[in-house]
Design a protein around this motif. Structure first.
Motif, PDB file in Angstrom:
ATOM      1  N   PHE A   1       0.763  -1.265   0.528  1.00  8.96           N
ATOM      2  CA  PHE A   1      -0.259  -0.259  -0.074  1.00  8.96           C
ATOM      3  C   PHE A   1       0.783   1.216   0.190  1.00  8.96           C
ATOM      4  CE2 PHE A   1      -3.323  -2.818   2.055  1.00  8.96           C
ATOM      5  CZ  PHE A   1      -4.173  -2.748   0.671  1.00  8.96           C
ATOM      6  N   GLU A   2       2.108   1.579   0.232  1.00 12.27           N
ATOM      7  CA  GLU A   2       3.401   2.107   0.378  1.00 12.27           C
ATOM      8  C   GLU A   2       3.864   2.065  -1.197  1.00 12.27           C
ATOM      9  OE1 GLU A   2       4.665   2.466   4.559  1.00 12.27           O
ATOM     10  OE2 GLU A   2       2.893   2.808   4.841  1.00 12.27           O
ATOM     11  N   GLY A   3       3.624   0.977  -1.568  1.00  7.04           N
ATOM     12  CA  GLY A   3       4.186   1.303  -3.104  1.00  7.04           C
ATOM     13  C   GLY A   3       5.752   0.296  -3.335  1.00  7.04           C
TER      14      GLY A   3
ATOM     15  N   ILE B   1     -13.146   7.268  -8.328  1.00  4.23           N
ATOM     16  CA  ILE B   1     -13.883   6.947  -8.908  1.00  4.23           C
ATOM     17  C   ILE B   1     -14.439   6.815 -10.610  1.00  4.23           C
ATOM     18  CG2 ILE B   1     -16.647   7.485  -9.323  1.00  4.23           C
ATOM     19  CD1 ILE B   1     -16.398   9.062  -6.849  1.00  4.23           C
ATOM     20  N   ILE B   2     -14.839   5.483 -11.112  1.00  6.06           N
ATOM     21  CA  ILE B   2     -14.341   5.357 -12.444  1.00  6.06           C
ATOM     22  C   ILE B   2     -16.472   4.877 -13.335  1.00  6.06           C
ATOM     23  CG2 ILE B   2     -14.744   3.941 -14.667  1.00  6.06           C
ATOM     24  CD1 ILE B   2     -12.095   2.664 -12.786  1.00  6.06           C
ATOM     25  N   HIS B   3     -16.757   6.215 -14.200  1.00  5.69           N
ATOM     26  CA  HIS B   3     -18.303   6.147 -13.836  1.00  5.69           C
ATOM     27  C   HIS B   3     -17.841   5.993 -16.010  1.00  5.69           C
ATOM     28  CE1 HIS B   3     -22.514   7.710 -14.451  1.00  5.69           C
ATOM     29  NE2 HIS B   3     -22.227   6.844 -14.349  1.00  5.69           N
ATOM     30  N   ASP B   4     -18.399   7.729 -16.226  1.00  2.00           N
ATOM     31  CA  ASP B   4     -18.169   7.584 -18.118  1.00  2.00           C
ATOM     32  C   ASP B   4     -16.977   7.943 -18.401  1.00  2.00           C
ATOM     33  OD1 ASP B   4     -18.388   9.834 -16.236  1.00  2.00           O
ATOM     34  OD2 ASP B   4     -18.534  11.175 -17.928  1.00  2.00           O
ATOM     35  N   ASP B   5     -15.930   8.489 -17.492  1.00  2.00           N
ATOM     36  CA  ASP B   5     -14.781   8.277 -17.369  1.00  2.00           C
ATOM     37  C   ASP B   5     -14.152   8.329 -16.355  1.00  2.00           C
ATOM     38  OD1 ASP B   5     -12.228   9.251 -18.703  1.00  2.00           O
ATOM     39  OD2 ASP B   5     -12.448  10.956 -18.795  1.00  2.00           O
ATOM     40  N   VAL B   6     -12.018   8.672 -15.562  1.00  2.00           N
ATOM     41  CA  VAL B   6     -11.887   7.928 -14.896  1.00  2.00           C
ATOM     42  C   VAL B   6     -11.511   9.395 -13.691  1.00  2.00           C
ATOM     43  CG1 VAL B   6     -10.351   7.382 -13.240  1.00  2.00           C
ATOM     44  CG2 VAL B   6     -10.615   6.037 -15.839  1.00  2.00           C
ATOM     45  N   TYR B   7     -12.185   9.553 -12.698  1.00  2.00           N
ATOM     46  CA  TYR B   7     -12.383  10.566 -12.126  1.00  2.00           C
ATOM     47  C   TYR B   7     -11.187  10.180 -10.487  1.00  2.00           C
ATOM     48  CZ  TYR B   7     -16.101  11.792 -15.015  1.00  2.00           C
ATOM     49  OH  TYR B   7     -16.778  12.510 -15.496  1.00  2.00           O
ATOM     50  N   ILE B   8     -10.715  11.000 -10.002  1.00  4.99           N
ATOM     51  CA  ILE B   8      -9.605  11.462  -8.624  1.00  4.99           C
ATOM     52  C   ILE B   8     -10.184  12.604  -8.022  1.00  4.99           C
ATOM     53  CG2 ILE B   8      -7.886   9.902 -10.923  1.00  4.99           C
ATOM     54  CD1 ILE B   8      -5.965  11.875 -10.083  1.00  4.99           C
ATOM     55  N   HIS B   9      -8.666  11.663  -6.574  1.00  7.12           N
ATOM     56  CA  HIS B   9      -8.727  13.001  -5.996  1.00  7.12           C
ATOM     57  C   HIS B   9      -7.445  12.145  -5.277  1.00  7.12           C
ATOM     58  CE1 HIS B   9      -8.460  14.165  -1.585  1.00  7.12           C
ATOM     59  NE2 HIS B   9      -9.397  15.669  -2.098  1.00  7.12           N
ATOM     60  N   THR B  10      -6.333  13.834  -5.265  1.00 15.50           N
ATOM     61  CA  THR B  10      -5.711  13.740  -4.497  1.00 15.50           C
ATOM     62  C   THR B  10      -5.172  14.889  -3.624  1.00 15.50           C
ATOM     63  OG1 THR B  10      -4.798  16.025  -5.979  1.00 15.50           O
ATOM     64  CG2 THR B  10      -4.327  13.542  -7.141  1.00 15.50           C
ATOM     65  N   ILE B  11      -4.376  13.925  -2.624  1.00 10.54           N
ATOM     66  CA  ILE B  11      -3.650  14.995  -1.298  1.00 10.54           C
ATOM     67  C   ILE B  11      -3.288  15.963  -1.759  1.00 10.54           C
ATOM     68  CG2 ILE B  11      -2.614  14.161   0.461  1.00 10.54           C
ATOM     69  CD1 ILE B  11      -2.596  11.686   0.932  1.00 10.54           C
TER      70      ILE B  11
ATOM     71  N   SER C   1      -5.224   4.033  -0.080  1.00  9.64           N
ATOM     72  CA  SER C   1      -6.576   3.770  -0.148  1.00  9.64           C
ATOM     73  C   SER C   1      -7.226   4.469  -1.831  1.00  9.64           C
ATOM     74  CB  SER C   1      -7.427   4.771   0.677  1.00  9.64           C
ATOM     75  OG  SER C   1      -6.052   6.501   0.016  1.00  9.64           O
ATOM     76  N   GLY C   2      -6.214   5.047  -2.703  1.00  7.46           N
ATOM     77  CA  GLY C   2      -6.393   5.129  -3.963  1.00  7.46           C
ATOM     78  C   GLY C   2      -6.175   3.333  -5.067  1.00  7.46           C
ATOM     79  N   LEU C   3      -5.230   2.708  -4.252  1.00 10.56           N
ATOM     80  CA  LEU C   3      -5.644   1.404  -5.051  1.00 10.56           C
ATOM     81  C   LEU C   3      -6.240   0.569  -5.145  1.00 10.56           C
ATOM     82  CD1 LEU C   3      -1.687   0.047  -3.655  1.00 10.56           C
ATOM     83  CD2 LEU C   3      -2.207   0.463  -6.333  1.00 10.56           C
ATOM     84  N   ILE C   4      -6.989   0.534  -3.817  1.00 11.75           N
ATOM     85  CA  ILE C   4      -8.137  -0.486  -2.889  1.00 11.75           C
ATOM     86  C   ILE C   4      -9.598   0.460  -4.244  1.00 11.75           C
ATOM     87  CG2 ILE C   4      -9.726  -0.582  -1.198  1.00 11.75           C
ATOM     88  CD1 ILE C   4      -7.658  -0.930   1.064  1.00 11.75           C
ATOM     89  N   ASP C   5      -9.342   1.570  -3.943  1.00 10.82           N
ATOM     90  CA  ASP C   5     -11.120   2.882  -4.759  1.00 10.82           C
ATOM     91  C   ASP C   5     -10.901   2.118  -6.341  1.00 10.82           C
ATOM     92  OD1 ASP C   5     -11.892   3.775  -3.123  1.00 10.82           O
ATOM     93  OD2 ASP C   5     -11.392   5.869  -3.113  1.00 10.82           O
ATOM     94  N   ALA C   6      -9.106   2.285  -6.977  1.00 10.19           N
ATOM     95  CA  ALA C   6      -9.238   1.322  -7.789  1.00 10.19           C
ATOM     96  C   ALA C   6      -9.207   0.111  -8.066  1.00 10.19           C
ATOM     97  CB  ALA C   6      -7.516   1.933  -8.030  1.00 10.19           C
ATOM     98  N   ILE C   7      -9.197  -0.214  -7.783  1.00 10.37           N
ATOM     99  CA  ILE C   7      -9.059  -2.162  -7.886  1.00 10.37           C
ATOM    100  C   ILE C   7     -10.503  -1.818  -7.944  1.00 10.37           C
ATOM    101  CG2 ILE C   7      -9.222  -4.069  -7.565  1.00 10.37           C
ATOM    102  CD1 ILE C   7      -6.120  -3.294  -6.642  1.00 10.37           C
TER     103      ILE C   7
ATOM    104  N   PRO D   1       1.046  15.180  -0.775  1.00  9.09           N
ATOM    105  CA  PRO D   1       0.999  15.721  -1.642  1.00  9.09           C
ATOM    106  C   PRO D   1       1.567  15.048  -3.053  1.00  9.09           C
ATOM    107  CG  PRO D   1       2.015  17.074   0.544  1.00  9.09           C
ATOM    108  CD  PRO D   1       2.560  15.087   0.427  1.00  9.09           C
ATOM    109  N   GLY D   2       0.177  14.690  -3.510  1.00  6.61           N
ATOM    110  CA  GLY D   2       0.599  14.113  -5.520  1.00  6.61           C
ATOM    111  C   GLY D   2      -0.128  12.869  -4.580  1.00  6.61           C
ATOM    112  N   ALA D   3      -0.352  11.954  -4.480  1.00  9.37           N
ATOM    113  CA  ALA D   3      -0.701  10.879  -4.292  1.00  9.37           C
ATOM    114  C   ALA D   3      -2.192  11.177  -4.671  1.00  9.37           C
ATOM    115  CB  ALA D   3      -0.845  10.393  -2.620  1.00  9.37           C
ATOM    116  N   ILE D   4      -2.630   9.832  -4.904  1.00  5.28           N
ATOM    117  CA  ILE D   4      -3.955   9.818  -5.407  1.00  5.28           C
ATOM    118  C   ILE D   4      -4.641   9.098  -4.679  1.00  5.28           C
ATOM    119  CG2 ILE D   4      -5.838   8.739  -7.227  1.00  5.28           C
ATOM    120  CD1 ILE D   4      -4.421   9.430  -9.094  1.00  5.28           C
ATOM    121  N   ASP D   5      -6.075   9.019  -3.702  1.00  5.57           N
ATOM    122  CA  ASP D   5      -6.312   8.836  -2.445  1.00  5.57           C
ATOM    123  C   ASP D   5      -7.562   7.883  -2.569  1.00  5.57           C
ATOM    124  OD1 ASP D   5      -7.074  10.979  -2.251  1.00  5.57           O
ATOM    125  OD2 ASP D   5      -7.192  11.264  -0.558  1.00  5.57           O
ATOM    126  N   ARG D   6      -8.522   9.021  -3.796  1.00  2.11           N
ATOM    127  CA  ARG D   6      -9.309   8.344  -3.903  1.00  2.11           C
ATOM    128  C   ARG D   6      -9.844   7.990  -5.721  1.00  2.11           C
ATOM    129  NH1 ARG D   6     -13.528  12.620  -0.738  1.00  2.11           N
ATOM    130  NH2 ARG D   6     -10.962  13.075  -0.582  1.00  2.11           N
TER     131      ARG D   6
END
Length: 496
Positions: free
Chosen positions: A399-401, A419-429, A440-446, A412-417
């Protein structure tokens, strides 16, 4: 050995850019070690063992064949551009090293809050007793200690012990308080005598020593109320991101035990100082400290070698609860107070798991429940009041890469959330441009990729909708890849 000693006496100049910082170091030491001496923090999740590939730097003007680790972890294009691993590159001549931003240690986002328990009654062995000590007269010339013990006995505390230091201070303490004072007692030992009625001033500190982060809580021992919270990155991280890396470092360099203990003690004292500053509570009113952490962190806290934790059959030096005086450890609480280490359950199931069990009350549950502590060292506990089963795994390297190409800590800069719908939406710290993905981003992404039909239930990349995400599929040297972010993206909010 003689050749190593000769090389260490010879000095070479290394200049780190863009910091424009130069130092002279012994010939033959690694760029990573030189960066530590220069005060420049280069990420090295494996502790400099050539396993994670996160310590990439650029070296120009030096013709040196790549090491086995570099051939494994770097592409040929990177090597041609002068990219090397700081842990694997020995400095044998004057060298200019460029440390890119993505290879530097980042400020970590630390979770400090969790389940709100509110105020609760603490079953503590600390008692604070207010009393008025009888004054001496010509007709009652009993000693100060006898009159103090008599006052305590009248309140149900006898016999008691006083340290030699308190006995020396006793005559002035009694008289300066006009014979009205409060005793702080742990067990049967008086650890403090205070002027007036201070019975409402009783505090403790709880410290969670994580492999990656440290979190401290200042607690009111009368009400159970949380007063303040503070956190820091565990400074031992420079010696490896996981417990096995640190145990291996100590095994190879036993002198690092003292260094690692000093680092964590300094960080804990900084946390305590922040708690005191934030709350206004005096250091002398903090009588107790409780420490939890995995078994390796508990060992390093006490300056005990965790060497044999890394070797079968993985036996710890101690596993039961330990009590140590604050004075012995040099911690910034009442020097006559005590530090308590909760018991560990096994070599890799530590006191932090015991804390999880006690706080969730899973051991009193009528129903079978599962408790998960997902940290750098991850533990799970399954069971009920009829019995518990626990086990652990090294969650941090995933989880820490450490072994994930774009993986990183929650900085800062890590993707932590995701969402995939019509496109890929991300949230970065920190709303920073994306530079990697954390746990947390990996779990979300999978989870999102599975829902969107991008990965098979067994983990293979597929594309059920060939047109929807076709631009995000690409081929890599290890097979198909799916692009979560193109690198310059910041937070991308879904339109709904």
């Amino acid at each position: 050995m003689k050749e190593e000693q000769r090389m260490s006496r010879e000095k070479v100049k290394v200049t780190f850019m863009p910091d424009d910082k130069s130092i002279y170091v012994g010939k033959g030491i690694s760029i990573l070690k030189a960066s530590e001496l220069a005060g420049i923090t280069i990420s090295s999740l494996c502790g400099g063992r050539g396993l994670c590939g996160k310590c990439k730097v650029q070296v120009s003007g030096v013709d040196k064949s790549p090491s086995a680790a570099e051939l494994k972890l770097l592409s040929q294009d990177e090597i041609k551009m002068g990219v090397r691993l700081a842990c694997s590159f020995p400095l044998e001549e004057d060298t200019v090293v460029v440390v890119p931003n993505e290879s530097r240690e980042k400020r970590v986002s630390i979770l400090q809050e969790g389940l709100k328990l509110g105020e609760f009654h603490l079953q503590s062995d600390l008692s604070k007793v207010y009393m008025e000590v009888e004054q001496p007269t010509l007709y009652n010339q009993s000693s100060d200690l006898e009159r103090l013990e008599r006052a305590l006995r009248e309140r149900g505390f006898a016999p008691v012990e006083l340290s030699g230091n308190l006995i020396r201070e006793l005559p002035e303490k009694i008289r300066s308080s006009d014979y009205s004072l409060t005793a702080a007692i742990i067990g049967n030992k008086v650890i403090s005598l205070e002027k007036g009625d201070t019975t409402q001033k009783a505090f403790g500190v709880a410290i969670d020593i994580g492999t990656t982060t440290l979190v401290g809580y200042l607690m009111d021992l009368n009400s159970g109320r949380q007063i303040s919270v503070a956190s820091k990155v565990n400074p031992q991280r420079v010696y490896g991101s996981d417990v096995m890396s640190r145990a291996a470092q100590v095994s190879e360099r036993p002198e690092l035990i003292e260094t690692m203990q000093a680092l964590v003690m300094s960080a804990i004292n900084e946390i305590i100082d922040h708690l005191i500053s934030d709350s206004g509570v005096k250091e002398d009113y903090i009588y107790k400290m409780t420490i939890v952490g995995n078994t390796c962190m508990q060992h390093l806290f006490l300056g005990v070698s965790p060497k044999y934790l890394a070797l079968a059959p993985y036996s710890p030096v101690f596993s039961r609860a330990i009590r140590v005086s604050a004075k012995e450890l040099g911690l910034h609480i009442n020097p006559d107070g005590y530090v308590h280490l909760l018991p560990s359950l096994a070599g890799f199931v530590g006191a932090d798991t015991m804390g999880m069990i006690l706080s969730t009350l899973i051991h009193r549950s009528d129903k079978i429940k599962l408790a998960i502590d997902l940290g750098t060292n991850g533990e799970i506990v399954l069971g009920s009041k009829d019995g518990l089963t626990a086990c652990s795994a090294a969650a941090g390297p995933a989880f820490e890469g450490e072994h994930i190409q774009c993986g990183m800590i929650a900085a800062p800069g890590a993707i932590d959330r995701v969402i995939i719908h019509d496109d890929v939406y991300i949230h970065t710290i920190g709303d920073a441009p994306s530079i990697g993905i954390c746990g947390s981003g990996l779990i979300d992404a999978i989870a999102e990729m599975r829902k969107a039909g991008i990965i098979h239930e067994r983990g293979r990349l597929i594309c059920e909708d060939e047109t929807k995400f076709v631009k995000r599929f690409k081929s890599g040297k290890d097979g198909n890849q799916f692009v979560i972010s193109y690198g310059s993206e910041k937070n991308k909010t879904p339109p709904w």
